[in-house]
Design a protein around this motif. Structure first.
Motif, PDB file in Angstrom:
ATOM      1  N   ASP A   1     -26.805  36.145   0.242  1.00 30.32           N
ATOM      2  CA  ASP A   1     -26.936  37.603   0.180  1.00 30.32           C
ATOM      3  C   ASP A   1     -25.783  38.243  -0.586  1.00 30.32           C
ATOM      4  O   ASP A   1     -25.470  39.407  -0.384  1.00 30.32           O
ATOM      5  N   TYR A   2     -25.168  37.512  -1.505  1.00 27.77           N
ATOM      6  CA  TYR A   2     -23.982  38.011  -2.211  1.00 27.77           C
ATOM      7  C   TYR A   2     -24.235  39.327  -2.938  1.00 27.77           C
ATOM      8  O   TYR A   2     -23.425  40.232  -2.891  1.00 27.77           O
ATOM      9  N   GLU A   3     -25.369  39.438  -3.618  1.00 23.14           N
ATOM     10  CA  GLU A   3     -25.657  40.658  -4.389  1.00 23.14           C
ATOM     11  C   GLU A   3     -25.712  41.877  -3.474  1.00 23.14           C
ATOM     12  O   GLU A   3     -25.173  42.926  -3.791  1.00 23.14           O
ATOM     13  N   VAL A   4     -26.336  41.750  -2.317  1.00 23.14           N
ATOM     14  CA  VAL A   4     -26.419  42.851  -1.363  1.00 23.14           C
ATOM     15  C   VAL A   4     -25.036  43.155  -0.800  1.00 23.14           C
ATOM     16  O   VAL A   4     -24.616  44.302  -0.702  1.00 23.14           O
ATOM     17  N   GLN A   5     -24.282  42.098  -0.464  1.00 25.28           N
ATOM     18  CA  GLN A   5     -22.962  42.277   0.145  1.00 25.28           C
ATOM     19  C   GLN A   5     -22.001  43.020  -0.770  1.00 25.28           C
ATOM     20  O   GLN A   5     -21.260  43.882  -0.323  1.00 25.28           O
ATOM     21  N   SER A   6     -21.988  42.664  -2.041  1.00 24.86           N
ATOM     22  CA  SER A   6     -21.023  43.290  -2.936  1.00 24.86           C
ATOM     23  C   SER A   6     -21.272  44.781  -3.064  1.00 24.86           C
ATOM     24  O   SER A   6     -20.364  45.546  -3.342  1.00 24.86           O
ATOM     25  N   ASP A   7     -22.501  45.227  -2.846  1.00 28.80           N
ATOM     26  CA  ASP A   7     -22.812  46.658  -2.881  1.00 28.80           C
ATOM     27  C   ASP A   7     -22.481  47.337  -1.549  1.00 28.80           C
ATOM     28  O   ASP A   7     -21.988  48.451  -1.515  1.00 28.80           O
ATOM     29  N   TRP A   8     -22.775  46.671  -0.449  1.00 27.44           N
ATOM     30  CA  TRP A   8     -22.638  47.284   0.874  1.00 27.44           C
ATOM     31  C   TRP A   8     -21.238  47.176   1.464  1.00 27.44           C
ATOM     32  O   TRP A   8     -20.770  48.086   2.124  1.00 27.44           O
ATOM     33  N   PHE A   9     -20.606  46.021   1.285  1.00 26.25           N
ATOM     34  CA  PHE A   9     -19.356  45.759   1.977  1.00 26.25           C
ATOM     35  C   PHE A   9     -18.163  46.209   1.142  1.00 26.25           C
ATOM     36  O   PHE A   9     -17.774  45.546   0.194  1.00 26.25           O
ATOM     37  N   THR A  10     -17.595  47.313   1.518  1.00 21.97           N
ATOM     38  CA  THR A  10     -16.440  47.845   0.799  1.00 21.97           C
ATOM     39  C   THR A  10     -15.189  47.052   1.168  1.00 21.97           C
ATOM     40  O   THR A  10     -15.166  46.337   2.178  1.00 21.97           O
ATOM     41  N   SER A  11     -14.157  47.192   0.371  1.00 24.44           N
ATOM     42  CA  SER A  11     -12.883  46.528   0.662  1.00 24.44           C
ATOM     43  C   SER A  11     -12.355  46.959   2.016  1.00 24.44           C
ATOM     44  O   SER A  11     -11.851  46.147   2.787  1.00 24.44           O
ATOM     45  N   GLU A  12     -12.475  48.258   2.323  1.00 23.57           N
ATOM     46  CA  GLU A  12     -11.981  48.782   3.606  1.00 23.57           C
ATOM     47  C   GLU A  12     -12.698  48.115   4.773  1.00 23.57           C
ATOM     48  O   GLU A  12     -12.086  47.779   5.784  1.00 23.57           O
TER      49      GLU A  12
ATOM     50  N   ASP B   1     -15.991  30.301  11.814  1.00 28.81           N
ATOM     51  CA  ASP B   1     -16.755  30.684  13.007  1.00 28.81           C
ATOM     52  C   ASP B   1     -16.466  32.139  13.328  1.00 28.81           C
ATOM     53  O   ASP B   1     -15.937  32.464  14.376  1.00 28.81           O
ATOM     54  N   SER B   2     -16.830  33.022  12.429  1.00 28.99           N
ATOM     55  CA  SER B   2     -16.481  34.429  12.606  1.00 28.99           C
ATOM     56  C   SER B   2     -17.500  35.191  13.438  1.00 28.99           C
ATOM     57  O   SER B   2     -17.231  36.282  13.902  1.00 28.99           O
ATOM     58  N   GLY B   3     -18.700  34.635  13.595  1.00 34.10           N
ATOM     59  CA  GLY B   3     -19.755  35.367  14.294  1.00 34.10           C
ATOM     60  C   GLY B   3     -20.387  36.425  13.405  1.00 34.10           C
ATOM     61  O   GLY B   3     -21.208  37.210  13.866  1.00 34.10           O
ATOM     62  N   LEU B   4     -20.007  36.465  12.144  1.00 36.09           N
ATOM     63  CA  LEU B   4     -20.547  37.442  11.207  1.00 36.09           C
ATOM     64  C   LEU B   4     -21.755  36.849  10.477  1.00 36.09           C
ATOM     65  O   LEU B   4     -21.775  35.657  10.203  1.00 36.09           O
ATOM     66  N   PRO B   5     -22.733  37.677  10.119  1.00 32.91           N
ATOM     67  CA  PRO B   5     -23.920  37.162   9.425  1.00 32.91           C
ATOM     68  C   PRO B   5     -23.710  36.995   7.914  1.00 32.91           C
ATOM     69  O   PRO B   5     -24.661  36.845   7.170  1.00 32.91           O
ATOM     70  N   PHE B   6     -22.476  37.027   7.471  1.00 34.86           N
ATOM     71  CA  PHE B   6     -22.166  36.855   6.054  1.00 34.86           C
ATOM     72  C   PHE B   6     -20.830  36.126   5.932  1.00 34.86           C
ATOM     73  O   PHE B   6     -20.096  36.006   6.894  1.00 34.86           O
ATOM     74  N   LYS B   7     -20.532  35.663   4.732  1.00 32.72           N
ATOM     75  CA  LYS B   7     -19.266  34.959   4.495  1.00 32.72           C
ATOM     76  C   LYS B   7     -18.397  35.788   3.570  1.00 32.72           C
ATOM     77  O   LYS B   7     -18.889  36.406   2.628  1.00 32.72           O
TER      78      LYS B   7
ATOM     79  N   GLY C   1      -3.729  41.356   2.317  1.00 34.40           N
ATOM     80  CA  GLY C   1      -4.633  40.324   1.835  1.00 34.40           C
ATOM     81  C   GLY C   1      -5.622  40.884   0.833  1.00 34.40           C
ATOM     82  O   GLY C   1      -5.720  42.096   0.631  1.00 34.40           O
ATOM     83  N   CYS C   2      -6.350  39.997   0.211  1.00 33.03           N
ATOM     84  CA  CYS C   2      -7.407  40.377  -0.725  1.00 33.03           C
ATOM     85  C   CYS C   2      -8.711  39.813  -0.173  1.00 33.03           C
ATOM     86  O   CYS C   2      -8.858  38.594  -0.044  1.00 33.03           O
ATOM     87  N   ASP C   3      -9.638  40.684   0.196  1.00 33.17           N
ATOM     88  CA  ASP C   3     -10.893  40.275   0.812  1.00 33.17           C
ATOM     89  C   ASP C   3     -12.055  40.468  -0.154  1.00 33.17           C
ATOM     90  O   ASP C   3     -12.197  41.538  -0.746  1.00 33.17           O
ATOM     91  N   THR C   4     -12.897  39.431  -0.280  1.00 33.12           N
ATOM     92  CA  THR C   4     -14.063  39.515  -1.159  1.00 33.12           C
ATOM     93  C   THR C   4     -15.232  38.783  -0.520  1.00 33.12           C
ATOM     94  O   THR C   4     -15.037  37.777   0.166  1.00 33.12           O
ATOM     95  N   PRO C   5     -16.464  39.286  -0.723  1.00 32.88           N
ATOM     96  CA  PRO C   5     -17.637  38.530  -0.251  1.00 32.88           C
ATOM     97  C   PRO C   5     -17.717  37.203  -0.999  1.00 32.88           C
ATOM     98  O   PRO C   5     -17.325  37.108  -2.161  1.00 32.88           O
ATOM     99  N   CYS C   6     -18.219  36.161  -0.354  1.00 36.00           N
ATOM    100  CA  CYS C   6     -18.322  34.845  -0.984  1.00 36.00           C
ATOM    101  C   CYS C   6     -19.521  34.797  -1.918  1.00 36.00           C
ATOM    102  O   CYS C   6     -20.638  35.147  -1.521  1.00 36.00           O
ATOM    103  N   LYS C   7     -19.304  34.328  -3.129  1.00 31.89           N
ATOM    104  CA  LYS C   7     -20.390  34.224  -4.103  1.00 31.89           C
ATOM    105  C   LYS C   7     -21.403  33.175  -3.694  1.00 31.89           C
ATOM    106  O   LYS C   7     -22.549  33.216  -4.115  1.00 31.89           O
ATOM    107  N   SER C   8     -20.994  32.220  -2.859  1.00 29.08           N
ATOM    108  CA  SER C   8     -21.912  31.158  -2.431  1.00 29.08           C
ATOM    109  C   SER C   8     -22.914  31.641  -1.391  1.00 29.08           C
ATOM    110  O   SER C   8     -23.915  30.979  -1.146  1.00 29.08           O
TER     111      SER C   8
END
Length: 195
Positions: free
Chosen positions: A21-32, A108-114, A11-18
């Motif tokens: 906290d998208y700006e923070v996520q794209s820096d912190w959340f790696t593809s792995e 309903d992932s229980g995660l604090p981000f999308k 799959g291809c996983d990416t933080p949601c732009k909507s």
């Protein structure tokens, strides 16, 4: 054990732009990091398939043509960007369908981000939970109860999915893991007092 060649789809996983906290996520959340997330209702990042394996649809795609959440399919061919499958049972049994990769955001992932995952909306299917069987009717049901059914009416739901008494097999284990011939049917009479 299925004698066809194994194929892996990633799959291809990416933080949601909507997400705010998208700006923070794209820096912190790696593809792995995103690839390792597993949530109910979305396919895993890595999907390993063979021609002939049974799979289950995880979301409604085309209800009028039998492609609903829980539809059982059998993989007939697997291309790079599309999977050919046949519907196993129901009104549309034996019909051929083509499944594309689709974007999906866990609700309903229980995660604090999308985040969004682009993948085929299927998972391998050799068994299903009692809850997933609701609304289905099957000619053969094997019910495996390694512990007591613990929710009101759940045993009834599981047993009522089979169309004939002959098509039902039940394996019940006691607290010691030994086969048993009885289990409790959990019913809360209080539920019916206010009706």
């Amino acid at each position: 054990m299925i004698p066809s060649e194994e194929k892996q789809y990633f799959g291809c996983d990416t933080p949601c732009k909507s997400d705010e906290d998208y700006e923070v996520q794209s820096d912190w959340f790696t593809s792995e990091f995103l690839n390792d997330i597993t949530c109910s209702g979305i396919p895993n990042h890595r999907l390993t398939l063979k021609v002939g394996v049974p799979v289950m649809l995880l979301r409604n795609i085309d209800q009028a043509n039998g492609l609903c959440n829980g539809t059982k399919l059998q993989v007939r061919d697997s291309g790079k960007n599309i999977i050919k499958a046949s519907i196993i049972d129901g009104k549309h049994a034996r019909e051929m369908v083509f499944l594309p990769r689709m974007d999906l955001v866990p609700t309903d992932s229980g995660l604090p981000f999308k985040f969004s995952r682009r993948q085929f909306l299927i998972c391998l299917f050799f068994a299903m939970t009692i809850n997933k069987s609701q609304g289905q009717s099957m000619s053969k049901v094997g019910l495996y109860l390694p512990r007591r059914v613990f929710t009101h009416g759940q045993l009834y739901v599981a047993i009522s999915k089979v169309t004939t008494k002959r098509g039902l097999k039940v394996l019940i284990l006691d607290e010691d893991g030994k086969p048993s011939s009885t289990t409790l049917n959990v019913v809360y009479p209080e539920i019916f007092e206010c009706l």
